[in-house]
Design an enzyme around this catalytic site. Sequence first.
Site, PDB file in Angstrom:
ATOM      1  N   ASN A 151       0.806  -1.218   0.000  1.00  0.00           N
ATOM      2  CA  ASN A 151       0.000   0.000   0.000  1.00  0.00           C
ATOM      3  C   ASN A 151       0.844   1.274   0.000  1.00  0.00           C
ATOM      4  O   ASN A 151       0.412   2.309  -0.468  1.00  0.00           O
ATOM      5  CB  ASN A 151      -0.956   0.020   1.195  1.00  0.00           C
ATOM      6  CG  ASN A 151      -0.298  -0.392   2.483  1.00  0.00           C
ATOM      7  OD1 ASN A 151       0.264  -1.488   2.585  1.00  0.00           O
ATOM      8  ND2 ASN A 151      -0.348   0.463   3.481  1.00  0.00           N
ATOM      9  N   GLN A 181      -4.608  -3.984  -2.221  1.00  0.00           N
ATOM     10  CA  GLN A 181      -4.073  -2.935  -3.109  1.00  0.00           C
ATOM     11  C   GLN A 181      -3.813  -3.436  -4.528  1.00  0.00           C
ATOM     12  O   GLN A 181      -3.319  -2.691  -5.364  1.00  0.00           O
ATOM     13  CB  GLN A 181      -2.790  -2.334  -2.519  1.00  0.00           C
ATOM     14  CG  GLN A 181      -3.013  -1.559  -1.244  1.00  0.00           C
ATOM     15  CD  GLN A 181      -3.789  -0.253  -1.429  1.00  0.00           C
ATOM     16  OE1 GLN A 181      -4.005   0.208  -2.558  1.00  0.00           O
ATOM     17  NE2 GLN A 181      -4.221   0.336  -0.334  1.00  0.00           N
ATOM     18  N   SER A 201     -10.899  -5.243  -0.545  1.00  0.00           N
ATOM     19  CA  SER A 201     -11.708  -4.211   0.110  1.00  0.00           C
ATOM     20  C   SER A 201     -12.300  -3.291  -0.945  1.00  0.00           C
ATOM     21  O   SER A 201     -11.559  -2.718  -1.759  1.00  0.00           O
ATOM     22  CB  SER A 201     -10.801  -3.424   1.061  1.00  0.00           C
ATOM     23  OG  SER A 201     -11.525  -2.382   1.652  1.00  0.00           O
ATOM     24  N   GLY A 202     -13.633  -3.130  -0.921  1.00  0.00           N
ATOM     25  CA  GLY A 202     -14.322  -2.373  -1.977  1.00  0.00           C
ATOM     26  C   GLY A 202     -13.896  -0.922  -2.103  1.00  0.00           C
ATOM     27  O   GLY A 202     -13.806  -0.395  -3.209  1.00  0.00           O
ATOM     28  N   HIS A 203     -13.599  -0.283  -0.958  1.00  0.00           N
ATOM     29  CA  HIS A 203     -13.360   1.170  -1.038  1.00  0.00           C
ATOM     30  C   HIS A 203     -12.023   1.531  -1.682  1.00  0.00           C
ATOM     31  O   HIS A 203     -11.712   2.702  -1.872  1.00  0.00           O
ATOM     32  CB  HIS A 203     -13.522   1.840   0.331  1.00  0.00           C
ATOM     33  CG  HIS A 203     -12.419   1.622   1.313  1.00  0.00           C
ATOM     34  ND1 HIS A 203     -11.490   2.600   1.597  1.00  0.00           N
ATOM     35  CD2 HIS A 203     -12.103   0.573   2.091  1.00  0.00           C
ATOM     36  CE1 HIS A 203     -10.654   2.146   2.530  1.00  0.00           C
ATOM     37  NE2 HIS A 203     -11.011   0.919   2.848  1.00  0.00           N
ATOM     38  N   CYS A 327      -3.625   4.460   8.242  1.00  0.00           N
ATOM     39  CA  CYS A 327      -3.782   4.017   9.629  1.00  0.00           C
ATOM     40  C   CYS A 327      -2.615   4.452  10.501  1.00  0.00           C
ATOM     41  O   CYS A 327      -2.721   4.479  11.707  1.00  0.00           O
ATOM     42  CB  CYS A 327      -3.894   2.494   9.679  1.00  0.00           C
ATOM     43  SG  CYS A 327      -5.112   1.884   8.540  1.00  0.00           S
TER      44      CYS A 327
HETATM   45  N1  PLP Z   1      -4.513  -4.287   3.341  1.00  0.00           N
HETATM   46  C1  PLP Z   1      -3.947  -3.274   2.655  1.00  0.00           C
HETATM   47  C2  PLP Z   1      -2.753  -3.547   1.802  1.00  0.00           C
HETATM   48  C3  PLP Z   1      -4.477  -1.986   2.749  1.00  0.00           C
HETATM   49  O1  PLP Z   1      -3.916  -0.983   2.076  1.00  0.00           O
HETATM   50  C4  PLP Z   1      -5.605  -1.772   3.585  1.00  0.00           C
HETATM   51  C5  PLP Z   1      -6.159  -0.412   3.755  1.00  0.00           C
HETATM   52  O2  PLP Z   1      -5.457   0.571   3.609  1.00  0.00           O
HETATM   53  C6  PLP Z   1      -6.166  -2.862   4.259  1.00  0.00           C
HETATM   54  C7  PLP Z   1      -5.582  -4.104   4.110  1.00  0.00           C
HETATM   55  C8  PLP Z   1      -7.341  -2.704   5.154  1.00  0.00           C
HETATM   56  O3  PLP Z   1      -8.512  -2.521   4.412  1.00  0.00           O
HETATM   57  P1  PLP Z   1      -9.830  -1.929   5.126  1.00  0.00           P
HETATM   58  O4  PLP Z   1      -9.565  -0.479   5.339  1.00  0.00           O
HETATM   59  O5  PLP Z   1     -10.922  -2.170   4.152  1.00  0.00           O
HETATM   60  O6  PLP Z   1      -9.991  -2.685   6.382  1.00  0.00           O
END
Ligand code: PLP
Length: 394
Positions: A151, A181, A201-203, A327
């Site tokens: 990411n 990603q 992840s949809g968003h 995060c």
């Molecule tokens: N894994 C990766 C590589 C991510 O970039 C993210 C979110 O930034 C996630 C997992 C977590 O996804 P979610 O925000 O839908 O929990």
Amino acid sequence: MKLVYLDNNATTKVAPEALEAMLPYLTEEYGNPSSIYDLAHKSNTAIKEAREVMADFLGAGDPKEIIFTSCGSESANTAVKGILEINRNKKHIITTKVEHPCVLNLYKDLEKKGYSVSWIDVDTNGDLDIGQLLESVTPDTALVSVMMANNETGTIYPVDKIAQAVKMQNPETKVFVDGVQAAGKIPLDLKNTKIDMFGISGHKFHAPKGIGALYVKSGTMLSPLIIGGHQERGKRAGTENVPYIVAMAAAAKLAKENMNDELTRVKALRDKLERGILSKIKNAVLNSKSKNRVPNTTNIGFQYVEGELILLHLNDEGICASSGSACTSGSLEPSHVLRAQGVPFTSLHGSIRFSLSRYTTQEDVDYTLEKLPAIIEKIVKISPFQKELKEIFK
Ligand code: PLP
């Protein structure tokens, strides 16, 4: 003021087509998919169709391999905890030092609970030490967990080859891939891989926040994380989020149709932005150095300046970017991904991720290339490292 959104790895704008597809299920089509009357039947059919679209999007062999979840983090937790619960006698996990916190912190927690975790290194380009990974596989290895695309840097890890090689070492070891990603950015064909589980992840591909999916290869035993009703074939209880499931399927369909645009136009824009920054700004150094990268991401370090300050100035010009994963931004801890890659402290604190999408335009890139050099010049003037900066800018 102009808004230039270059933080698409944090989240994306909902595609108008995805919004339109979900609206009926937020208004007149509100039936519970488990009920028996016609109203409910419509919701049930919508989920069935969405599951087929998601299977096609991921290259799954069978729609039954798709479980709908609430997000990427839930997909990861469902996969990892579900597999470990089934294989309670095995206590070894292999993962990388550059996973997303939702995976990283899960394994740190499991370490506290008695699991032994092998943390695999990356080199200075960000590429994984696959030899180290394969040497770590033992008869006690329950799980190998490697993300498909990072990411923060966009680096792609060869998860297909890794899964194949792991299975040759130990056919019983399960492979989980955090594909959050990668989905929507590069083509996927899970049926022709040895990957057991793949979370998305949809968003991250223009669906709303709060919806995700987990691919579980047919025949893989998984204990449910959320116990309750029979939904999702007993693998994830809870009344299905019909509108968001429909929206995610619409977004997935669009992403698949637009894959060529992502691989050509978006990549060209990313490359233009990257080249422009590196040529215009003397203290800029590339962190995303791997040859294998998703087309939308670049990570650039600005030596001897503070990343948060750059972000604030960019924000003043209407430009959204990020200094690490969303995060961890807000904390002053430098990125664990860049640290694992050995990025020197001189640019570690001034590293910025720019992530594009199919809605990014030439004008967005030109505007950023126009504004950023002046921002860096301003910040360089107040840096305590004047001697070092003078050397770079001479
Ligand atoms: N894994 C990766 C590589 C991510 O970039 C993210 C979110 O930034 C996630 C997992 C977590 O996804 P979610 O925000 O839908 O929990």
